[in-house]
Motif scaffolding. Structure first.
Motif: not given
Length: 871
Positions: A453-456, A473-476, A499-504, A507-508
């Motif tokens: 959602i953001e990459f400037d 964002e994890n919108d699932g 490598t990252v973990d993104i909860e339901e 956002t990360e």
């Protein structure tokens, strides 16, 4: 279908599995008789038993079944068999029988001889004779007796003994030589008990013996046992030697091919078979067995010989007990078509269920007319196994059924195919499959849904490191653990991953810090960011622009977090570059920071550590520009906190009438700075003094002490005292001037409801006999301390004070005046009320004395009142 005949089919398959592991047991069981009572083998030629052949006695070594073996490592088909042991009559000795079932190819059948499980073969060193017998029958209907081939075979040990005794008759020899081809080979056994030269049935037997595929038996003896001429047995040798090795081998024409997939319990398993056998009459017999490999190979079988014997005829079937850990067999046996072979016919039938192994073996033996040893179940294991047999074409599909209660695990698949009219043309192979329940797949599983959602865009100068961030964002409706995030700059010129973990629903922020861009010349570069969850289809990509500008540094600024530190303490450096276009950038990571004297201060990246007392120049350089800063490294002061010792030594520094209590004292040596021409004494600040600076170069130590309160002769300063200190300087500096860095705790100031700007530094002036306020300013403040720098005209007692913020209240004089005013006001009110009351009483008295008309009087009074009010 007849239930009895159906059960026999299943029994047949079960016994086939077991017999494969027990083929060599009958030849071995005689070897136990030579054990002495202690279980120790004497290993001499006396350890033999006798077999009578046509009234001639042949000695057989009791370990003959062990040392002569084909090399299963060279087999084309080989499966692991259960553990089989044979015990002697008194239970003091036992040995293992080989634990594999192998079928060889025609081009390689190696045979070995050597020590195995107490079989000492070194005693047989010297020349020996290897006899090889090859089953060379080609059966026609005329060759098959009316009562079938099975009824022609010995059905007990006693019948076997009788059969051998008559086997050398002319009639038996003719029948034997018509169906078996014999050859012999002279071999040598070395002193270590092994063959001196390699032996291989494929190429080492005397010409014209070259039989190819089929069934082989081998007998090794120290001297010839039989006379062989033109590949036929002529008779028993006049003085037969001792049989010292027995072995059999199966050699198939070729290895069949099968394809079979993993399955679930209860599935019908399809096996696609392919052979090179002749199926002109569609009479190729196929059998496919599937069994639980772990249960089968972990099983234990023990053959107990309960009676000793010297001759084979002395041994009876009742003298053998077979112990088995597999208690039952569970599965489906299917004769899918009528099968005709060797004068026997098996009708199409199927039998399924769980059967006790003991009952299966006994029933099959009874139907075949064969005696069995005593059977004893020693375990409760269940073997899951199924088989299908049929007669038809050389290739095709064979279906093997399973039960839903089959245990999950690895299963062995064995295929055997043979032409109907011969035992020579057969093919085998084996495979392993897994039978287990498949994981239930949710048709609509919860999965993550990733979106960048953001990459400037990012702008840097040539050679500058870049910090590049993105928000994912994890919108699932599921967590996304282990998301691979890859940054690609300039189509592969720079690649970095995280490598990252993104909860339901979360956002990360992913930041690639200090990305090296040295290889990028001034230009615009496309940055591509990909976020991918490898366990699902969740992924997203985004692009942005990295602009690398060509500009030069106009100015460089080096700042130290602390410009004064103690030895072994650190400070950090920050380097800021100002470019020609006026923009500023933190270039600390890219700049080179050095110390002019590593013995005073050392540099690691941007962290500077005090190594020894002194003042040193720290230099920062970047892209041709540089800047410097001075760092003062002060020695660590010596601290005295023992109040008794402290007050004994420090009291001597003060006049006799100064009755004070010292609580802490620190002493330190000076550091002289040539640039500012000043001497610096550094302290910890625990006495409220952090450093003292005096103009000029001073020699000698200085000390600072924290007092419990101001001396009695100085009295207390006007405001609340926060700390009182005393300085003891060398005589050269005692009357000098300079500055002091002093601190006070934030908590102490807060207790007075005061602020940092309320804190003052005061000095006691001995000449004026008073506390005087110093010119001071707050130079630092954090959560713990407020630090002030104060200019001092001389050195004596010092204090930090603050005016307590109290609520205003009237003084005693003000209270007295207010009280008097209140009393006067109260008296006036009382007098006014009394006056009104008296005037009302007088009017009543006048009216009653003259008897005048009330109305007139009233009018007159009314007029008077009117006038009075008007006045």
């Amino acid at each position: 279908m007849d239930s009895d005949s159906g059960q026999s089919v299943f029994q047949l398959f079960t016994v086939v599995l077991m017999i494969l592991a027990l083929l060599v047991a009958p030849a071995a069981m005689g070897g136990i008789a030579g054990a002495d009572s202690s279980g120790t083998q004497t290993q001499s030629t006396d350890n033999t038993f006798d077999v009578t052949v046509n009234e001639t006695t042949v000695e057989v070594w009791d370990r003959s079944v062990l040392p002569l073996q084909t090399d299963s490592d060279a087999a084309e088909t080989s499966v692991e068999a259960p553990d089989l042991r044979i015990n002697d009559p008194d239970g003091t000795d036992s040995f293992d029988v080989r634990s594999d079932i192998s079928v060889f190819g025609t081009d390689n059948v190696p045979v070995e001889y050597g020590d195995r499980d107490d079989a000492d073969t070194a005693q047989w060193d010297g020349d020996a004779t290897l006899v090889v017998a090859y089953l060379d029958e080609s059966l026609t209907e005329e060759d098959i007796p009316d009562d079938g081939i099975m009824n022609q075979l010995p059905s007990s040990i006693a019948e076997l003994d009788d059969f051998l005794a008559d086997s050398a008759t002319a009639e038996n020899r003719t029948q034997l030589n018509d169906n078996v081809t014999f050859a012999e080979k002279d071999v040598t056994i070395d002193g270590d008990g092994t063959f001196a030269d390699d032996v291989n049935l494929a190429d080492d037997i005397d010409d014209p013996f070259d039989p190819g595929s089929g069934q082989y038996a081998m007998m090794l003896s120290d001297d010839p046992v039989v006379e062989i001429e033109n590949n036929e047995v002529q008779d028993i040798a006049d003085d037969p030697g001792t049989v010292i090795g027995l072995e059999q081998a199966a050699v198939h024409a070729d290895e069949s091919a099968i394809e079979v997939d993993d399955a679930e319990p209860g599935d019908d398993i399809t096996v696609d078979v392919d052979t090179d056998l002749d199926d002109a009459d569609d009479d190729v017999i196929h059998a496919v067995g599937i069994y639980n490999e772990e249960t089968f190979t972990d099983a234990e079988f023990t053959l107990d010989v309960t009676e000793e014997f010297d001759e084979l005829g002395d041994l009876d079937d009742e003298d053998l007990v077979l112990e088995h850990s597999i208690a039952s067999v569970n599965g489906i046996a299917d004769i899918a078509t009528d099968i005709s072979a060797a004068g026997m016919t098996l009708s199409e039938q199927e039998e399924s269920g769980e059967f006790e192994l003991q009952a299966v073996i006994e029933r099959l033996a009874d139907e075949a007319g064969v005696d069995t040893p005593e059977l004893e179940a020693t375990g409760d294991e269940r073997l899951d196994a199924s088989m299908t047999a049929l007669q038809g074409s050389a290739d095709g599909e064979i279906t093997v059924e399973t039960f839903e209660d089959f245990d999950e695990g690895e299963y062995q698949v064995v295929h055997v195919a043979s032409e109907n009219d011969t035992s020579q043309q057969f093919e085998t192979t084996e495979e392993q499959i897994t039978i287990e329940e498949e994981d239930v797949v949710d048709p609509d599983p919860d999965e993550p849904d990733l979106e960048i959602i953001e990459f400037d865009d990012v702008s840097i100068f040539e050679g500058q490191q870049a910090d590049i961030s993105a928000v994912i964002e994890n919108d699932g409706d599921a967590d996304a653990d282990g998301v691979d995030v890859e940054l690609d700059i300039g189509a592969g010129e720079i690649v970095d991953t995280q490598t990252v973990d993104i909860e339901e629903g979360a956002t990360e922020t992913v930041t690639f810090e200090s990305v090296q861009t040295d290889d990028l010349s001034p230009d615009n570069y496309t940055m591509e960011l990909e976020a991918d969850h490898p366990d699902t289809d969740a992924s997203d990509t985004a692009t942005a622009t990295l602009t690398v500008s060509d500009t030069e540094v106009d100015d460089l600024d080096l700042e130290l977090d602390r410009e004064t530190i103690k030895v072994d303490r650190t400070t950090s450096a920050t380097v800021t570059a100002t470019f020609e276009d006026g923009t500023e950038e933190d270039v600390t990571d890219e700049a080179t920071i050095t110390s002019a004297n590593d013995s005073i201060a050392s540099v690691d990246d941007n962290v500077i550590t005090g190594e020894g007392p002194g003042i040193v120049t720290i230099t920062a350089a970047f892209d041709g520009a540089s800047d410097t800063a001075q760092l003062e490294v002060l020695p660590v002061p010596a601290v005295e906190e023992d109040e008794e010792a402290l007050n004994t030594t420090r009291q001597d520094l003060l006049p006799d009438d100064d009755d004070v209590v010292f609580t802490r004292s620190e002493r330190n040596s000076p550091v002289y700075g040539t640039d500012d021409d000043e001497t610096i004494y550094g302290f910890t600040g625990a006495t409220s003094v952090e450093d003292v600076r005096i103009g000029g170069e001073i020699a000698g130590d200085a000390s600072t002490s924290l007092l419990a309160s101001a001396p009695e002769r100085t009295g207390e300063p006007d405001d609340e005292v926060l700390a009182v200190s005393h300085l003891d300087l060398p005589e050269a500096a005692a009357d000098g001037s300079g500055s002091m860095l002093m601190n006070v705790s934030v908590d102490a100031v807060d207790d007075l409801d005061a602020d940092a700007e309320d804190v003052e530094a005061v000095r006691y002036n001995d000449t004026a006999d008073e506390w005087q306020t110093l010119d001071a300013e707050v130079v630092d403040q954090d959560d713990e301390f407020i630090t002030l720098r104060a200019d001092v005209p001389g050195f004596s007692f010092f204090a930090l004070t603050a005016e307590e913020d109290v609520d205003p209240s009237p003084d005693d004089d003000d209270v007295s005046i207010l009280a008097i005013l209140g009393i006067l006001v109260l008296l006036l009110l009382i007098g006014y009320v009394l006056l009104r009351s008296m005037r009302s009483d007088d009017s009543d008295d006048d009216s009653n004395s003259d008897g005048s008309d009330d109305s007139d009087a009233g009018v007159t009074e009314s007029d008077d009142n009117s006038n009075g009010q008007s006045k």
